[in-house]
Design an enzyme around this catalytic site. Structure first.
Site, PDB file in Angstrom:
ATOM      1  N   PRO A   3      36.809  36.003  16.108  1.00 42.77           N
ATOM      2  CA  PRO A   3      37.545  36.750  17.137  1.00 42.77           C
ATOM      3  C   PRO A   3      37.521  36.052  18.474  1.00 42.77           C
ATOM      4  O   PRO A   3      38.314  36.344  19.354  1.00 42.77           O
ATOM      5  CB  PRO A   3      36.799  38.061  17.224  1.00 42.77           C
ATOM      6  CG  PRO A   3      35.720  38.021  16.215  1.00 42.77           C
ATOM      7  CD  PRO A   3      35.678  36.678  15.573  1.00 42.77           C
ATOM      8  N   LYS A   4      36.591  35.116  18.629  1.00 42.40           N
ATOM      9  CA  LYS A   4      36.494  34.412  19.898  1.00 42.40           C
ATOM     10  C   LYS A   4      37.710  33.519  20.151  1.00 42.40           C
ATOM     11  O   LYS A   4      37.927  33.059  21.277  1.00 42.40           O
ATOM     12  CB  LYS A   4      35.214  33.582  19.947  1.00 42.40           C
ATOM     13  CG  LYS A   4      33.937  34.425  19.935  1.00 42.40           C
ATOM     14  CD  LYS A   4      33.876  35.365  21.128  1.00 42.40           C
ATOM     15  CE  LYS A   4      32.525  36.081  21.175  1.00 42.40           C
ATOM     16  NZ  LYS A   4      32.457  37.002  22.338  1.00 42.40           N
ATOM     17  N   ASP A   5      38.500  33.244  19.116  1.00 47.71           N
ATOM     18  CA  ASP A   5      39.755  32.510  19.330  1.00 47.71           C
ATOM     19  C   ASP A   5      40.652  33.262  20.298  1.00 47.71           C
ATOM     20  O   ASP A   5      41.285  32.673  21.179  1.00 47.71           O
ATOM     21  CB  ASP A   5      40.502  32.329  18.003  1.00 47.71           C
ATOM     22  CG  ASP A   5      39.890  31.252  17.128  1.00 47.71           C
ATOM     23  OD1 ASP A   5      38.867  30.669  17.517  1.00 47.71           O
ATOM     24  OD2 ASP A   5      40.440  31.005  16.030  1.00 47.71           O
ATOM     25  N   ALA A  32      39.057  32.937  23.858  1.00 45.68           N
ATOM     26  CA  ALA A  32      39.195  31.586  24.419  1.00 45.68           C
ATOM     27  C   ALA A  32      40.631  31.329  24.869  1.00 45.68           C
ATOM     28  O   ALA A  32      40.867  30.800  25.969  1.00 45.68           O
ATOM     29  CB  ALA A  32      38.766  30.550  23.387  1.00 45.68           C
TER      30      ALA A  32
END
Length: 412
Positions: free
Chosen positions: A146-148, A151
């Site tokens: 989910p950090k995509d 970012a």
């Protein structure tokens, strides 16, 4: 069973995979799952992103919605969403198929971020009596988490404000335990930046190895409290400022995932609307872990403030050693590891990486009023759930995803 009258519940996980609950079965809550047994569930396809570290979400005392109910109307102040939106998936037919369309303004790697599938967890649903869906955030195309979303949101916001300039020699700095750094490194390369990551040396070496392969510079440092100048986050902030001061016109940009509002807005304008479209807005509960708090804050704000779904339960799944559980339940940031005579240098003493915290950060604080409850999950419970998921669901997920899926048991 009349499929037009099945209750619906949703859960989300804070890592690579998220779980959503859709249907309540006949009273089979405590019966063990059998591979030979026919499971009565909805035929749901897959669509949309999620993270397992942040994955299954659930809540106690769900107020079930029946599938033939109309979703709550969007209140007149829905402009709140438009105010923060940079990319909102198009509404589509009520299914979980991959039918959400990427923004026409994006190209390249960015088009593979978001719109992840919802995976029906059949064995877990059968064991609990509630259909649980997992939002597969590990299918995001950059860092596979989910950090995509976070970012990309941070970089896009920095470019819009002029703090980052593509292909100018600007460098992105971040202090991270791994996942955000991997996403930043991937997207940075696709937009002409370099990434320099500072991370604690007690994190898995596979993370730093991958960062190096992505071309990032990695500095592993001894864990230190956030009050120390040697804390990995403070070091990244300082290095970014030094870069800007010493190498003009090139800039060092500190991503600041814990305090940067682009974090929760990524889920407010992305993850939340996706789940809404994939389930036709009929959700009983959402469960997620919190590291920065962006996922649970953004999704909760979307459903409760934009959609007006005040009856939907939002629940925090917290690992042992974290103080967020007590903050949500009792209003006090405190962990058992901080008791007199037991206090440790690193209070969040858990095998679970990426979620749990003993301080209030901006992305969590802004959404606490929308979190209804919290559950605490021990390392042993997380390991047992991870084993269950791989043996019964065929999903090889991390401990943070298992923490999110563990929420199901209290729902029985």
């Amino acid at each position: 069973m009349d499929r037009d009258n099945l209750p619906l519940a949703i859960a989300f996980a804070s890592g690579v995979f998220a779980a959503l609950g859709l249907t309540r079965f006949q009273s089979r809550a405590k019966r063990s799952y059998s591979d030979e047994e026919q499971v009565n569930t909805l035929n749901l396809n897959i669509s949309g992103p999620i993270n397992v570290k942040h994955i299954a979400h659930g809540a106690e005392g769900l107020q079930a919605l029946t599938l033939n109910q109309q979703p709550p109307p969007i209140p007149a102040d829905a402009q709140l969403l438009a105010k923060h939106a940079t990319h909102i998936p198009l509404k589509s037919a009520p299914s979980l198929s991959r039918n959400l369309k990427p923004s026409q303004a994006r190209s390249g790697l960015e088009t593979a971020i978001g719109n992840t599938p919802l995976i029906p967890l059949r064995a877990l649903s059968e064991a609990t009596g509630c259909t649980i869906l997992g939002k597969a955030e590990y299918l995001n195309g950059a860092g596979n988490s989910p950090k995509d979303r976070v970012a990309l949101s941070i970089i896009e916001a920095a470019e819009a404000s002029g703090d980052l300039r593509p292909y100018s020699g600007d460098v992105i700095y971040e202090g991270t335990v791994g996942s955000t750094g991997i996403s930043l490194a991937s997207i940075a390369r696709s937009r002409g930046y370099q990434a320099r990551i500072v991370m604690p040396d007690d994190q898995a070496h596979e993370k730093s190895d991958l960062l190096l392969k992505l071309g990032a510079t990695v500095e592993r440092v001894t864990p230190a409290p956030i009050t120390s100048p040697q804390n990995y986050i403070n070091m990244a902030r300082r290095k970014a400022q030094e870069h800007t001061n010493n190498m003009p016109p090139r800039r060092g940009f500190f991503a600041d995932q814990f305090e940067n509002e682009a974090n929760w807005r990524a889920h407010f304008t992305g993850t939340g609307p996706e789940i809404d479209a994939q389930t036709d807005g009929r959700i009983d509960a959402f469960v997620a872990g919190a590291g920065t708090g962006g996922t649970i804050t953004g999704v909760a704000k979307y459903f409760k403030e934009v959609k007006g779904m005040k009856g939907m339960k939002v629940v925090l799944a917290d690992p042992q050693g974290s103080g967020l559980f007590n903050k949500v339940k009792y209003g006090v940031m405190f962990s058992e590891t901080e008791k007199e005579g037991t206090r440790r240098r690193q209070q969040v003493d858990s095998i679970v990486e990426g979620i749990g915290c003993n301080r209030i950060v901006g992305n969590f604080d802004i959404g606490t009023e929308n979190i209804d409850d919290a559950i605490r999950v021990s390392d042993e419970q997380a390991l047992m759930m991870a084993r269950f998921l791989v043996e019964k669901e065929g999903l090889f997920l991390g401990s943070s995803s298992a923490v999110n899926c563990k929420f199901a048991e209290p729902l029985i």
